[in-house]
Design a protein around this motif. Structure first.
Motif, PDB file in Angstrom:
ATOM      1  N   HIS A 150       0.852  -1.196   0.000  1.00  0.00           N
ATOM      2  CA  HIS A 150       0.000   0.000   0.000  1.00  0.00           C
ATOM      3  C   HIS A 150       0.883   1.240   0.000  1.00  0.00           C
ATOM      4  O   HIS A 150       1.997   1.222   0.547  1.00  0.00           O
ATOM      5  CB  HIS A 150      -0.917   0.022   1.228  1.00  0.00           C
ATOM      6  N   THR A 169      -2.234   1.157  -8.995  1.00  0.00           N
ATOM      7  CA  THR A 169      -3.689   1.254  -9.024  1.00  0.00           C
ATOM      8  C   THR A 169      -4.160   2.154  -7.885  1.00  0.00           C
ATOM      9  O   THR A 169      -3.616   2.104  -6.773  1.00  0.00           O
ATOM     10  CB  THR A 169      -4.330  -0.134  -8.886  1.00  0.00           C
ATOM     11  N   SER A 170      -5.176   2.963  -8.149  1.00  0.00           N
ATOM     12  CA  SER A 170      -5.584   3.992  -7.199  1.00  0.00           C
ATOM     13  C   SER A 170      -6.091   3.421  -5.881  1.00  0.00           C
ATOM     14  O   SER A 170      -5.964   4.070  -4.839  1.00  0.00           O
ATOM     15  CB  SER A 170      -6.672   4.880  -7.822  1.00  0.00           C
ATOM     16  N   HIS A 171      -6.656   2.198  -5.890  1.00  0.00           N
ATOM     17  CA  HIS A 171      -7.166   1.642  -4.633  1.00  0.00           C
ATOM     18  C   HIS A 171      -6.040   1.222  -3.689  1.00  0.00           C
ATOM     19  O   HIS A 171      -6.292   0.948  -2.520  1.00  0.00           O
ATOM     20  CB  HIS A 171      -8.090   0.452  -4.909  1.00  0.00           C
ATOM     21  N   ARG A 172      -4.805   1.204  -4.197  1.00  0.00           N
ATOM     22  CA  ARG A 172      -3.650   0.889  -3.356  1.00  0.00           C
ATOM     23  C   ARG A 172      -2.972   2.152  -2.821  1.00  0.00           C
ATOM     24  O   ARG A 172      -1.906   2.072  -2.216  1.00  0.00           O
ATOM     25  CB  ARG A 172      -2.625   0.070  -4.129  1.00  0.00           C
ATOM     26  N   SER A 174      -3.571   5.711  -0.513  1.00  0.00           N
ATOM     27  CA  SER A 174      -4.393   6.500   0.401  1.00  0.00           C
ATOM     28  C   SER A 174      -3.774   7.882   0.571  1.00  0.00           C
ATOM     29  O   SER A 174      -2.562   8.059   0.407  1.00  0.00           O
ATOM     30  CB  SER A 174      -4.496   5.817   1.771  1.00  0.00           C
TER      31      SER A 174
END
Length: 440
Positions: A150, A169-172, A174
């Motif tokens: 992350h 990838t954007s979901h990884r 924060s």
């Protein structure tokens, strides 16, 4: 769940800077939350070995010499024996690397990933896409982050930049902003001069921080405003150019150079000013303007990177990164300083204190750790595919490096089995590793 966390970066105390302060403050808050935290960095002069800081924070100053701009030489292999020993000895659950510039952070995350340890990376910088150095750095970052579980960015602009240049990838990714120790950065209006307006800048005097813009701004601003004085803290290769500009324009009595400052000295400089100016050409967040606002200063800053996300519009004048635009913003701030303001110094301080708290940053970072811990580990095939997707040449190169690392790891496991490595005593009461129950 309480974790054993290893913070890794080439940039840490006694060096001073935004990354150094971030790692220290975050570590202190995580310790207060009951986690076990250690810091791994390279040696600083005679400071080699283990040191303890506030709240029992253990710091490993590894015997690695710096190679370029405070970073160790990238070797991939030579750091493995010592880092492996530290990870096993401290029963590390999560390795958290800081700064895209830090070679040690990238190598530590690489070794941790090969040992099955979860990894998190915080990006503190923005990069371009056109020049040669940016292309090389971005490709290196893409390969490095292929195996990281992350990523954390300090602004939404920083997130977009990292997703694009590192192909993550954007979901990884924060977004968790920086914070400020508002108790340490409090206003003191009595330190300000009543017969002049003081403009403060505390920064490394380098091109990226806008030293050339400052050199063009100071003579114009001093000619336009008789009561204006500049207080410049920091050092760097552009300092001689700024001093030469001061002498050429006979402004020695209106521009004061303070040289390099310790972080503990910054507040005493800030409270002497009325206005803080930031001339940076690129910034992911800019903690300096938050510290200045916490001390009650009006802020003038270039509109670059994540800076527009940092302060409310009524606490900052945003300008373009040009001398003319900066002068216009400074004119507005000087006019505001000359009349009663709707916001007092203490009003600015209280607003910043309510917006940026290290306790909140630590809590959100713990949420990231929880997500990483709950995510199943990737199998060998998916890991290989991630590396191949990072580039036809660099991906294959990294797979070859990983093969060599696994052979080296197998040799180290035979030469020094993990069962023979003595575990470090844990002095943090109530700590329980995510891997191991608390022993009574």
């Amino acid at each position: 769940m309480k974790y054993s966390i290893c913070m890794v970066s080439d940039f840490f105390y006694p060096n001073s800077g935004g990354v150094e302060a971030h790692v220290f403050q975050l570590s202190q808050c995580l310790l207060a939350m009951g986690h076990k935290v250690i810091v791994v960095t390279h040696s600083y002069g005679s400071r080699v070995g283990i040191r303890y800081m506030t709240s029992g924070l253990k710091v490993y100053y590894c015997p690695y010499k710096t190679f370029y701009k405070g970073c160790v030489l990238p070797t991939m292999l030579t750091t493995l024996p010592l880092l492996r020993n530290i990870f096993i000895r401290e029963q590390v659950d999560i390795v958290h690397g800081h700064s895209a510039f830090s070679t040690l952070a990238h190598e530590a995350m690489l070794h941790a990933g090969s040992m099955g340890i979860r990894t998190v990376f915080t990006d503190h910088s923005l990069f371009g896409f056109a020049d040669t150095s940016a292309i090389v750095t971005n490709n290196f970052l893409q390969v490095s982050l292929a195996q990281v579980d992350h990523c954390i960015c300090v602004s939404y602009t920083g997130k977009e930049n990292t997703v694009l240049r590192a192909n993550v990838t954007s979901h990884r990714v924060s977004v968790i902003p920086n914070a400020v120790d508002s108790a340490a950065f409090t206003p003191d209006p009595s330190r300000r001069s009543s017969d002049r307006i003081t403009v403060v800048m505390v920064s490394r005097l380098v091109y990226r921080k806008g030293a050339d813009l400052l050199a063009g701004l100071i003579p114009l601003a001093c000619r336009k405003h008789d009561k204006l004085h500049f207080l410049i803290g920091g050092d760097g290769p552009k300092r001689s150019m700024l001093e030469e500009m001061t002498e050429k324009n006979q402004l020695s009595d209106r521009v004061t150079f303070l040289g390099e400052l310790k972080h503990s000295e910054v507040r005493d400089v800030l409270v002497q000013g009325d206005i803080y100016i930031n001339c940076s050409l690129t910034e992911a967040f800019c903690i300096a303007i938050v510290e200045a606002a916490s001390c009650g200063l009006q802020v003038v800053s270039t509109r670059v990177g994540g800076v527009p996300e940092v302060l409310p519009p009524d606490q900052i004048w945003l300008t373009e990164p040009t001398v003319e635009s900066l002068l216009s913003g400074l004119d507005a701030a000087v006019a505001e300083a000359g009349r009663p303001s709707a916001l007092s110094a203490w009003d600015r301080h209280r607003r910043v204190a309510s917006m940026y708290r290290w306790q909140e940053v630590a809590a959100r970072t713990q949420d990231v750790y929880d997500i990483v811990w709950r995510t199943p580990r990737r199998d060998q095939r998916s890991q290989t595919m991630r590396y191949l997707s990072s580039g036809p040449l660099s991906g294959k190169f990294m797979i070859a490096v990983l093969f060599l690392l696994r052979l080296y790891s197998a040799f180290l496991e035979w030469f020094q089995p993990r069962e023979d490595i003595e575990l470090a005593a844990d002095w943090h009461r109530g700590f329980r590793s995510a891997n191991q129950p608390l022993q009574h």
